[in-house]
Design an enzyme around this catalytic site. Structure first.
Site, PDB file in Angstrom:
ATOM      1  N   HIS A 230      -9.552   1.711   4.921  1.00 42.81           N
ATOM      2  CA  HIS A 230      -8.244   1.762   5.570  1.00 42.81           C
ATOM      3  C   HIS A 230      -8.324   2.674   6.797  1.00 42.81           C
ATOM      4  CE1 HIS A 230      -4.056   2.792   6.340  1.00 42.81           C
ATOM      5  NE2 HIS A 230      -3.776   1.638   5.768  1.00 42.81           N
TER       6      HIS A 230
ATOM      7  N   GLU B  78      -5.723  -4.752  10.548  1.00 40.68           N
ATOM      8  CA  GLU B  78      -4.623  -3.813  10.769  1.00 40.68           C
ATOM      9  C   GLU B  78      -4.866  -3.063  12.074  1.00 40.68           C
ATOM     10  OE1 GLU B  78      -2.580  -2.658   6.849  1.00 40.68           O
ATOM     11  OE2 GLU B  78      -4.324  -1.397   7.017  1.00 40.68           O
TER      12      GLU B  78
ATOM     13  N   ASN C 272       0.877  -1.173   0.000  1.00 40.52           N
ATOM     14  CA  ASN C 272       0.000   0.000   0.000  1.00 40.52           C
ATOM     15  C   ASN C 272       0.916   1.226   0.000  1.00 40.52           C
ATOM     16  OD1 ASN C 272      -1.792   2.057   0.500  1.00 40.52           O
ATOM     17  ND2 ASN C 272      -2.232   1.457   2.624  1.00 40.52           N
ATOM     18  N   TRP C 273       1.016   1.844  -1.169  1.00 38.56           N
ATOM     19  CA  TRP C 273       1.974   2.946  -1.298  1.00 38.56           C
ATOM     20  C   TRP C 273       1.491   4.254  -0.683  1.00 38.56           C
ATOM     21  CZ3 TRP C 273       3.754   2.212  -7.122  1.00 38.56           C
ATOM     22  CH2 TRP C 273       4.570   1.074  -7.191  1.00 38.56           C
ATOM     23  N   LYS C 274       0.245   4.322  -0.288  1.00 46.24           N
ATOM     24  CA  LYS C 274      -0.319   5.553   0.287  1.00 46.24           C
ATOM     25  C   LYS C 274      -0.034   6.728  -0.659  1.00 46.24           C
ATOM     26  CE  LYS C 274       0.002   3.388   4.739  1.00 46.24           C
ATOM     27  NZ  LYS C 274       0.093   3.474   6.175  1.00 46.24           N
TER      28      LYS C 274
ATOM     29  N   GLU D 195      -6.547   4.958   7.857  1.00 44.68           N
ATOM     30  CA  GLU D 195      -6.334   6.392   7.599  1.00 44.68           C
ATOM     31  C   GLU D 195      -7.587   7.034   7.007  1.00 44.68           C
ATOM     32  OE1 GLU D 195      -2.646   5.799   5.515  1.00 44.68           O
ATOM     33  OE2 GLU D 195      -1.783   5.186   7.427  1.00 44.68           O
TER      34      GLU D 195
ATOM     35  N   GLY E 224       2.702  -1.214   4.315  1.00 45.77           N
ATOM     36  CA  GLY E 224       2.780   0.201   3.967  1.00 45.77           C
ATOM     37  C   GLY E 224       4.226   0.615   3.752  1.00 45.77           C
ATOM     38  N   GLY E 225       4.851   1.135   4.789  1.00 47.21           N
ATOM     39  CA  GLY E 225       6.214   1.683   4.704  1.00 47.21           C
ATOM     40  C   GLY E 225       7.202   0.778   3.977  1.00 47.21           C
TER      41      GLY E 225
ATOM     42  N   SER F 118       3.241  -2.333  10.313  1.00 46.44           N
ATOM     43  CA  SER F 118       4.691  -2.440  10.497  1.00 46.44           C
ATOM     44  C   SER F 118       5.270  -3.795  10.090  1.00 46.44           C
ATOM     45  CB  SER F 118       5.069  -2.100  11.945  1.00 46.44           C
ATOM     46  OG  SER F 118       4.696  -0.769  12.249  1.00 46.44           O
TER      47      SER F 118
ATOM     48  N   GLY G  48       2.376   2.080  10.840  1.00 43.26           N
ATOM     49  CA  GLY G  48       3.373   3.142  10.702  1.00 43.26           C
ATOM     50  C   GLY G  48       4.089   3.491  11.999  1.00 43.26           C
TER      51      GLY G  48
END
Ligand code: PGA
Length: 277
Positions: free
Chosen positions: A104, A176, A10-12, A106, A243-244, A222, A182
């Site tokens: 998600h 999640e 997930n590149w956000k 966010e 993500g990251g 994470s 994150g």
């Protein structure tokens, strides 16, 4: 039907279209290594990339002819309309998207999206032929107040309300925990397994044990190459949403490599368990 293993990035709000294409080229190099494509197929492991809208078309073009699936990170529930800044399922489909992340944390916490809205999006995605990856997860406050199960149950049942038995296996669930996203703080393998098992139980109560056994449940929060294997070894963890660590091709590929050795036995077990139903 056995559930498949998914390693999803997930590149956000990171990466331009050319940067996305460059990433896909690196993944293609990995896929061309001896034995990799065969092994991925053997254990039914798919690589998904949820990219920014502007990178969709380029990433789809670059990944043509490979098993890489490109999708989006969100969409609106309406087919079209006066919704400035929003995007519709048909637009994603015409850019070549195959799946969409919905709900998600966010979106829920920064943009105030609630289960009802997420539910309408899930229906729109299913009706239009996009595979939804529905995200759920509790906050730290909710976990500490012993509300994890209650929160997960209502997120699952309300976000998936009205989804027919015939369609439920198309949904991918992503657990999640908000406190792990994150933050560098991953759920332990036991915490992940416990939550995934609970989610599968809830799915089973609503759609039947057999259907629940066919739904892939991903863990997110994470995830990195060093913890992916332990998480993926858990019985109910079918894949990861990253993500990251998905922004750098080396670490994303590292997670896929870690996954290669963890899944084969379980795929068989799932098939046997289902045929006993
Ligand atoms: P993270 O993000 O891997 O950076 O924790 C996961 C996600 O938001 O899907």
């Amino acid at each position: 039907m056995a559930r498949s293993c998914i390693v999803a990035g997930n590149w956000k709000m990171y990466k331009t279209a050319p940067e996305g294409q460059e990433f896909v080229e690196k993944l293609k190099e990995f896929l061309s290594e001896e034995g990799i494509a065969e092994r991925l197929e053997e254990i039914d492991l798919s690589m998904y990339l949820a990219v920014p809208f502007t990178a969709l078309q380029g990433c789809v073009e670059s990944s043509e002819g490979t098993s890489i699936r490109i999708g989006a990170q969100n969409m609106h529930d309406a087919t079209e309309g006066a919704f400035t800044g929003e995007i519709a399922s048909e637009m994603l489909l015409s850019a070549g998207a195959q799946f969409v992340i919905l709900g998600h944390s966010e979106r829920r916490h920064v943009f105030g999206e609630e289960n009802g809205f997420v539910n309408r999006k899930v229906h729109r995605a299913l009706d239009s032929g996009l595979q939804p990856i529905l995200c759920i997860g509790e906050t730290l406050e909710q976990r500490e107040a012993d509300q994890m199960q209650e929160v997960l149950r209502s997120q699952i049942l309300e976000s998936l309300a009205g989804v027919e038995k015939e369609q439920i296996s198309e949904v991918v669930l992503a657990y999640e925990p908000v406190w792990a996203i994150g933050t560098g703080r991953t759920a332990t393998e036991e915490q992940a397994q416990e939550a995934h098992e609970f989610c599968r139980e809830v799915l089973g109560e609503q759609w039947g044990k057999r259907k629940a056994g066919s739904i892939s449940i991903l863990y997110g929060g994470s995830v990195k190459p060093t913890n992916a294997k332990g998480l993926l070894k858990q019985k109910d963890v079918d894949g990861v949403l990253v993500g990251g660590a998905s922004l750098d091709p080396e670490s994303f590929i590292g997670i896929v490599r870690e996954s290669l050795g963890t899944k084969k036995k379980r795929r068989k077990k799932v098939v046997v368990a289902e045929s006993e139903d």
